[in-house]
Enzyme design. Structure first.
Site, mmCIF file in Angstrom:
data_model
loop_
_atom_site.group_PDB
_atom_site.id
_atom_site.type_symbol
_atom_site.label_atom_id
_atom_site.label_comp_id
_atom_site.label_asym_id
_atom_site.label_seq_id
_atom_site.Cartn_x
_atom_site.Cartn_y
_atom_site.Cartn_z
ATOM 1 N N CYS A 131 0.828 -1.204 0.000
ATOM 2 C CA CYS A 131 0.000 0.000 0.000
ATOM 3 C C CYS A 131 0.859 1.249 0.000
ATOM 4 O O CYS A 131 2.041 1.219 0.348
ATOM 5 C CB CYS A 131 -0.898 0.037 1.243
ATOM 6 N N ASP B 40 27.742 32.969 -10.872
ATOM 7 C CA ASP B 40 26.689 33.633 -11.634
ATOM 8 C C ASP B 40 26.449 35.033 -11.076
ATOM 9 O O ASP B 40 26.112 35.204 -9.905
ATOM 10 C CB ASP B 40 25.408 32.806 -11.557
#
Length: 565
Positions: free
Chosen positions: A57, A524
């Site tokens: 399950c 960056d």
């Protein structure tokens, strides 16, 4: 309550009683508490095997919680299958988002799982999978069995069964077409697998879904929602010009709806892929829209203002035209896809790549909780919960986007990439991607085409052109391999060996191709500007040192920093 990430640290935890011994095992006790709480955040992250009933399950299954002595926890459905368990007919444990474990981890097992989801076993077999990973089939099988509880064949078989169940329950495709679209080699193999996993024949799986659908539709009609469901059941076929958001019946969490024309092998496929909430779909669509390449991609808005993104794409079976739109709601978000495929066998790799593009399996709650601990991020996380790191559909294409986009604006990169695609890209058949002013008529160029003719059409500094052509030649020859199964640090190292590629390009490619969650691109400029705007250290060295506290979610921290720029 345990955090979602804490629940996926072992392949299987054997059944036991909830005694002092089991409480001392943090993996078992955390998973058992999550299961008792029926916590849906853990769906897809582990599976509950119940040996007293012979089923497995999802953690949120509404059934009465089993005794600890009857429970084994697994990371994969394949491991549960190997233990002789079948899927629960009540909670449908296969119909959940994928596990974030395979992106968070960067080991052999995680890389193998990414390739298995992409259909490599179906195309190349276990020897091909092992070769892609650089190991022998025997060693790979040993590692996967130890780590995940099942070998590569069993894992691929489970993946095929899950795809087949989704197609059976959500489409009217003939069973034979479902079998081959799911990757099975024969009808007999398909029938045997479905019976073993779901304890029903394929037609019985479909019939049970139809009963559930009729019951659900009755409730919808009482709520005034029957019209939308009827639009799909009426059998209207999509055309190549529609390729946009579709009306869906109730396809379930796995949400696959297929509408094929007279030739199912070349029909239009409609899919709904679930995402883990919260999900910042607008952020990913905005990222894609800002970087569209003319002729290859287009970004528009529907009448209600929701974003819509279309593009051409190469898949293993041939070219495709795909369209994406956000679906669902904040509690159950999804991505709706419509794709014109060369063949239905391209469905599994398409699904795997779209999940990576939109980062659908990210554990957003755990990520947001960790980043909110940084006061500078608290407001950004509150404003944009569930931020995602966009992946990619084509790793080679992303490499060229990164190389061409170095040190120029996004707009300039779009122009250069559009020119490259127009000059070197393969044309798709007339009409396949037509849609007025947003016609898609070209595939992004192959590495081979750029290696042969890139020097003639590329513009800019000679050194950068040499690097692009060099990388294209390495990709075309196989000397350089850029794919989702690569180990992040190894991929970065191989890229940095190439003249003209620096740390930013290598890190950016690794982050978006492999889905690495822990990359901070301190080189960056825009990212550092975002850090400065938030009052954080903003020199490369200081930001790298300070950002160590955001591990293992530095890629998501990067997205917040870019947004703050």
């Amino acid at each position: 309550m345990p955090t979602p990430t804490a629940a996926g640290s072992a392949a299987a935890v054997a059944p036991r009683t909830l005694s002092d011994e089991s409480v001392a095992d943090p993996v078992f006790s955390e998973r058992y508490r999550a299961m008792q709480a029926r916590d849906a955040r853990f769906d897809g992250q582990f599976i509950t095997g119940v040996h007293s009933t012979g089923i497995y399950c999802r953690p949120s299954c509404p059934a009465v919680a089993p005794k600890p002595s009857n429970v084994t926890f697994y990371l994969t459905a394949a491991a549960a299958h190997e233990a002789g368990l079948r899927a629960c007919k009540r909670c449908l444990p296969d119909a959940v988002p994928g596990s974030p474990e395979w992106n968070l981890r960067d080991d052999l097992a995680a890389r193998a799982m990414r390739l298995i989801a992409d259909g490599v076993v179906e195309r190349d077999g276990v020897p091909g999978l092992a070769a892609r990973l650089g190991y022998t089939p025997r060693h790979l099988t040993r590692v996967l069995t130890a780590e995940l509880g099942a070998g590569p064949l069993a894992l691929a078989r489970a993946h095929r069964a899950q795809t087949a169940r989704a197609l059976l329950t959500s489409t009217s495709l003939p069973v034979a077409d479902v079998a081959f679209a799911s990757g099975f080699g024969s009808i007999r193999q398909f029938n045997d697998t479905i019976r073993e996993v779901y304890e029903r024949s394929p037609l019985e799986v479909r019939a049970a879904a139809r009963v559930h659908e009729r019951a659900t539709d009755s409730g919808d009609r009482r709520g005034g929602q029957a019209a939308a469901a009827a639009s799909v059941r009426s059998g209207r076929h999509a055309t190549s010009a529609s390729l946009g958001p579709a009306d869906f019946s109730r396809p379930g969490a796995s949400g696959v709806v297929v509408e094929a024309g007279t030739d199912p092998g070349a029909g239009v496929v409609r899919l709904r892929l679930p995402a883990r909430p919260p999900f910042d779909a607008a952020g990913v669509f905005g990222w894609l829209a800002a970087r569209t390449v003319t002729g290859v991609e287009s970004s528009t808005a529907s009448a209600d203002g929701s974003p819509r993104f279309r593009r051409t794409l190469r898949l293993p079976g041939g070219p495709a035209v795909v369209a994406f739109a956000p679906g669902g709601d904040s509690a159950s978000p999804s991505i709706e896809i419509e794709a014109r495929l060369t063949g239905l066998s391209d469905l599994p790799p398409l699904v795997a790549r779209v999940r990576r593009l939109f980062d659908l399996d990210a554990d957003a709650l755990a990520i947001d909780a960790a980043l909110t601990a940084e006061p500078a991020f608290a407001a950004s996380v509150a404003q944009v919960p569930g931020i995602r790191v966009p992946g990619c559909l084509d790793p080679h294409e992303l490499v060229f986007r990164a190389l061409i986009g170095q040190q120029i604006s996004v707009a300039a990169a779009r122009t250069a990439l559009g020119r490259l695609a127009a000059d070197l890209g393969d044309r798709i058949p007339n009409g396949e991607g037509d849609e007025g002013d947003d016609a898609l008529n070209v595939l992004f160029p192959t590495a081979s085409a750029i290696a042969d003719h890139g020097a003639d059409v590329l513009r800019g500094p000679a050194a950068r052109i040499r690097t692009i052509v060099d990388v294209a030649a390495r990709l075309a020859s196989g000397e350089l391999v850029v794919s989702s199964d690569r180990e992040r640090h190894d991929l970065e190292a191989r890229l940095l060996e190439i003249p003209g590629i620096g740390p930013w390009t290598a890190g950016y490619v690794a982050m978006r191709v492999t889905g690495a969650p822990d990359v901070l691109l301190t080189g960056d400029l825009a990212l550092r500007n975002g850090a400065a705007n938030l009052g954080l250290p903003h020199t490369p060295r200081e930001l790298a040192a300070y950002g160590a506290r955001w591990a293992p979610w530095r890629s998501y921290a990067s997205m917040h920093l870019w947004r703050s720029a």
